[in-house]
Design a protein around this motif. Structure first.
Motif, PDB file in Angstrom:
ATOM      1  N   GLY A  24       0.741  -1.384  -0.107  1.00 48.47           N
ATOM      2  CA  GLY A  24       0.291   0.113   0.024  1.00 48.47           C
ATOM      3  C   GLY A  24       0.763   1.214   0.094  1.00 48.47           C
ATOM      4  O   GLY A  24       2.034   1.075  -0.158  1.00 48.47           O
ATOM      5  N   GLU A  25       0.337   2.411  -0.007  1.00 51.54           N
ATOM      6  CA  GLU A  25       0.802   3.671  -0.043  1.00 51.54           C
ATOM      7  C   GLU A  25       1.878   4.096   1.303  1.00 51.54           C
ATOM      8  O   GLU A  25       2.943   4.468   1.027  1.00 51.54           O
ATOM      9  N   VAL A  26       1.296   3.467   2.389  1.00 49.10           N
ATOM     10  CA  VAL A  26       2.078   3.671   3.604  1.00 49.10           C
ATOM     11  C   VAL A  26       2.541   2.441   4.196  1.00 49.10           C
ATOM     12  O   VAL A  26       1.706   1.507   3.866  1.00 49.10           O
ATOM     13  N   VAL A  59       2.555  -0.954   6.288  1.00 49.02           N
ATOM     14  CA  VAL A  59       1.584  -1.711   7.159  1.00 49.02           C
ATOM     15  C   VAL A  59       2.103  -2.990   7.398  1.00 49.02           C
ATOM     16  O   VAL A  59       2.519  -3.731   6.198  1.00 49.02           O
ATOM     17  N   GLN A  91       1.265  -6.719   8.972  1.00 49.00           N
ATOM     18  CA  GLN A  91       0.159  -7.431   9.631  1.00 49.00           C
ATOM     19  C   GLN A  91       0.983  -8.569  10.703  1.00 49.00           C
ATOM     20  O   GLN A  91       1.781  -9.122  10.206  1.00 49.00           O
ATOM     21  N   PHE A 145      -1.945  -5.022  13.193  1.00 46.99           N
ATOM     22  CA  PHE A 145      -1.444  -3.945  12.219  1.00 46.99           C
ATOM     23  C   PHE A 145      -0.511  -3.131  12.660  1.00 46.99           C
ATOM     24  O   PHE A 145      -1.064  -2.198  13.513  1.00 46.99           O
ATOM     25  N   THR A 179       1.712   0.349  11.694  1.00 48.22           N
ATOM     26  CA  THR A 179       2.027   1.365  10.812  1.00 48.22           C
ATOM     27  C   THR A 179       2.829   2.338  11.215  1.00 48.22           C
ATOM     28  O   THR A 179       2.885   2.559  12.751  1.00 48.22           O
ATOM     29  N   ALA A 180       3.558   2.766  10.568  1.00 50.84           N
ATOM     30  CA  ALA A 180       4.361   3.970  10.986  1.00 50.84           C
ATOM     31  C   ALA A 180       4.489   5.378  10.214  1.00 50.84           C
ATOM     32  O   ALA A 180       4.139   5.140   9.156  1.00 50.84           O
ATOM     33  N   SER A 181       4.423   6.517  10.809  1.00 50.82           N
ATOM     34  CA  SER A 181       4.558   7.655  10.061  1.00 50.82           C
ATOM     35  C   SER A 181       5.669   8.182  10.666  1.00 50.82           C
ATOM     36  O   SER A 181       6.379   7.545  11.709  1.00 50.82           O
ATOM     37  N   ASP A 204       6.349  10.229  12.744  1.00 46.22           N
ATOM     38  CA  ASP A 204       6.634  10.563  14.416  1.00 46.22           C
ATOM     39  C   ASP A 204       6.187   9.628  15.363  1.00 46.22           C
ATOM     40  O   ASP A 204       6.522   9.306  16.527  1.00 46.22           O
ATOM     41  N   GLN A 205       5.464   8.517  14.946  1.00 42.15           N
ATOM     42  CA  GLN A 205       5.135   7.402  15.562  1.00 42.15           C
ATOM     43  C   GLN A 205       4.754   6.004  14.955  1.00 42.15           C
ATOM     44  O   GLN A 205       4.612   5.900  13.810  1.00 42.15           O
ATOM     45  N   LEU A 240       2.055   2.986  15.277  1.00 39.70           N
ATOM     46  CA  LEU A 240       0.903   2.602  15.746  1.00 39.70           C
ATOM     47  C   LEU A 240       0.824   1.165  15.640  1.00 39.70           C
ATOM     48  O   LEU A 240       0.985   0.647  14.511  1.00 39.70           O
ATOM     49  N   ILE A 275      -2.556  -1.551  15.794  1.00 40.46           N
ATOM     50  CA  ILE A 275      -3.969  -1.353  15.988  1.00 40.46           C
ATOM     51  C   ILE A 275      -4.497  -2.971  15.670  1.00 40.46           C
ATOM     52  O   ILE A 275      -4.171  -3.532  15.103  1.00 40.46           O
ATOM     53  N   VAL A 318     -11.739   3.633  13.719  1.00 37.62           N
ATOM     54  CA  VAL A 318     -11.286   4.231  12.298  1.00 37.62           C
ATOM     55  C   VAL A 318     -12.376   3.949  11.338  1.00 37.62           C
ATOM     56  O   VAL A 318     -12.544   2.296  11.115  1.00 37.62           O
ATOM     57  N   GLN A 336       2.964  17.975  11.653  1.00 39.73           N
ATOM     58  CA  GLN A 336       3.264  16.721  12.346  1.00 39.73           C
ATOM     59  C   GLN A 336       1.622  16.099  12.242  1.00 39.73           C
ATOM     60  O   GLN A 336       1.759  14.765  12.017  1.00 39.73           O
ATOM     61  N   LYS A 379       0.518  15.138   8.997  1.00 44.99           N
ATOM     62  CA  LYS A 379       1.205  14.025   8.300  1.00 44.99           C
ATOM     63  C   LYS A 379       0.807  12.662   8.915  1.00 44.99           C
ATOM     64  O   LYS A 379       0.587  11.702   8.507  1.00 44.99           O
ATOM     65  N   THR A 380       0.590  12.733  10.555  1.00 40.37           N
ATOM     66  CA  THR A 380       0.157  11.725  11.197  1.00 40.37           C
ATOM     67  C   THR A 380      -1.087  11.048  10.624  1.00 40.37           C
ATOM     68  O   THR A 380      -1.428  10.042  10.398  1.00 40.37           O
ATOM     69  N   SER A 383      -1.205   9.669   7.294  1.00 39.03           N
ATOM     70  CA  SER A 383      -0.597   8.447   7.323  1.00 39.03           C
ATOM     71  C   SER A 383      -1.392   7.443   8.091  1.00 39.03           C
ATOM     72  O   SER A 383      -1.770   6.300   7.450  1.00 39.03           O
ATOM     73  N   LYS A 407      -4.283   6.693   5.525  1.00 43.24           N
ATOM     74  CA  LYS A 407      -3.803   5.749   4.356  1.00 43.24           C
ATOM     75  C   LYS A 407      -3.733   4.300   4.947  1.00 43.24           C
ATOM     76  O   LYS A 407      -4.075   3.408   4.046  1.00 43.24           O
ATOM     77  N   ALA A 408      -3.102   4.346   6.142  1.00 43.37           N
ATOM     78  CA  ALA A 408      -2.810   2.899   6.514  1.00 43.37           C
ATOM     79  C   ALA A 408      -4.108   2.042   6.801  1.00 43.37           C
ATOM     80  O   ALA A 408      -4.150   1.106   6.255  1.00 43.37           O
ATOM     81  N   THR A 409      -5.272   2.796   7.324  1.00 41.76           N
ATOM     82  CA  THR A 409      -6.243   2.220   7.688  1.00 41.76           C
ATOM     83  C   THR A 409      -7.121   1.822   6.361  1.00 41.76           C
ATOM     84  O   THR A 409      -7.626   0.757   6.209  1.00 41.76           O
ATOM     85  N   THR A 413      -5.490   0.867   3.522  1.00 40.61           N
ATOM     86  CA  THR A 413      -4.696  -0.395   3.255  1.00 40.61           C
ATOM     87  C   THR A 413      -5.132  -1.603   3.929  1.00 40.61           C
ATOM     88  O   THR A 413      -5.394  -2.632   3.342  1.00 40.61           O
ATOM     89  N   ILE A 414      -5.416  -1.440   5.462  1.00 39.32           N
ATOM     90  CA  ILE A 414      -5.791  -2.429   6.279  1.00 39.32           C
ATOM     91  C   ILE A 414      -7.159  -3.050   5.758  1.00 39.32           C
ATOM     92  O   ILE A 414      -7.586  -3.877   5.599  1.00 39.32           O
TER      93      ILE A 414
END
Lengths: 138, 233
Positions: free
Chosen positions: A31-33, A35, A37, A49, A51-53, A55-56, A58, A60, A96, B139, B142-143, B146, B149-151, B153-154
């Motif tokens: 995917g784009e970012v 992830v 599993q 899951f 995932t990284a941005s 700064d952090q 996550l 999930i 989410v 920040q 961007k978070t 991110s 987009k991650a969710t 993908t999930i």
């Protein structure tokens, strides 16, 4: 920043050691970012899951969809989740895209050991939360 | 508005909007430019501040020097008067007046430099606060982007694997069932272990000539011999 996969190298072995040899698999999801599993043996229905941005990091775990909540119990459940948040070690409830989740957030510089601790706690918390809150679901 | 307030407004809109607006690359670029500008302003202000503070210290030294000079000259003028050298005293008094003018000038300069330094310090403080705010904004944007987009993908991955077509309750039931099965298997294997353990022990005892098995043959023979003896009799 190091790629997420690179950062998580060896995490499966760390998790297996912490879970007393329960098999753990890591699977990157395209995917784009980034992830990844995590599937823990015996808990395949509750994958985690990561995932990284910038700064952090996550972690999930998806719990249930909005539509699964018994309508008459909805407010009570939401308030209970808010009340529970501070009491649950390392994980917090969130939502989410209409899915209720339990998640742990770590610094982007977190060490692998800290990520492993978070995932073990998250998996246990998720299963625990499902059991405890199942009565609010259809 | 606070950064969290902005994100809340976007979330109240729609998920699509959240994905698009917060990721507004142009907005992020503008913030990043502002952050760079503010950093430059701070660097310049800090250089200026160093210069102004140096001048402030210099004027403080000048003030001290002028005060000392005035005291020295006045003493000299006093001595001249005591020795009735009026002309000389007048001449020294003129020097004192010069020094007094210099002292006044330096005092004014010192106050100006102090004011300027304080203004620069305030400017630096404000710029640093602005940078922190913008950095936080970028920040969080961007978070949020991110995570969004991650969710996505999930969700797609879950959708394609079909794993979350199951409800939470079904998942829970399956996990519990598996745990129960495992617990059952463990109980069964424990029972089996126990049984094998007992049998192994009995076999060992028999081999050592201890226990019922070991005695059986001997007892049978004894019985038959007894019957044979009885028949003979």
């Amino acid at each position: 920043m190091q790629s997420l996969q690179k950062r998580l190298e060896g995490l499966d072995a760390l998790l297996e050691a912490r879970l007393f040899d329960v098999p753990v698999s890591l699977q990157p999801i395209p995917g784009e970012v980034p992830v990844v599993q995590v599937v823990i043996g015996g808990r395949e229905e509750l994958p985690i899951f990561i995932t990284a941005s910038p700064d952090q990091i996550l972690c999930i775990c998806y719990l249930w969809r909005d539509a699964e909540i018994r309508p008459e119990k909805r407010l009570e459940l939401l308030e209970l989740m808010l009340d529970l948040n501070p009491a649950i070690p390392l994980s917090s409830f969130g939502r989410v895209e209409g899915c209720h989740v339990l998640f742990g957030a770590l610094s982007a510089n977190a060490r692998r050991e800290a990520i492993a601790d978070d995932i073990v706690a998250l998996s246990d918390n998720a299963l625990d939360a499902l059991e405890a809150l199942a009565e609010y679901l259809n | 508005m606070s950064v969290i307030g902005k994100i809340a407004t976007l979330i109240k809109g729609s998920a699509r909007e959240l994905g698009e607006s917060i990721v507004d690359a142009n907005g992020v670029r503008i913030y990043e430019q502002e952050i760079r500008d503010a950093h430059e302003a701070i660097t310049k202000a800090k250089t200026d501040l160093t210069g102004v503070m140096a001048k402030e210290m210099q004027s403080a030294r000048e003030i001290e020097r002028a005060r000392a000079e005035i005291a020295r000259l006045e003493n000299l003028a006093l001595e001249a008067l005591e020795k009735s050298k009026e002309d000389l005293a007048e001449e020294v008094a003129a020097k004192v007046a010069e020094q007094e003018a210099e002292l006044e000038k330096q005092t004014q300069l010192h106050a100006d430099y102090a004011l300027h330094a304080n203004r620069l310090k305030d400017l630096i403080k404000a710029s640093e606060a602005r940078i922190r705010e913008h950095e936080r904004e970028v920040q969080m944007a961007k978070t949020t982007e991110s995570v969004y987009k991650a969710t996505q993908t999930i969700s797609e991955s879950i959708g394609s694997s079909g794993s979350k077509l199951m409800s939470a309750k079904e998942s829970l039931e399956r996990i519990k069932k598996r745990h129960e099965d495992q617990a059952d298997r463990m109980t069964a294997s424990e029972a089996l272990d126990k049984e094998f353990g007992t049998k192994a022990l009995e076999a060992k005892l028999a081999a050592a000539g201890i226990g019922d098995d070991a005695q059986r043959k001997a007892k049978v023979m004894e019985r038959i011999r007894a019957r044979a003896a009885a028949d003979k009799a």
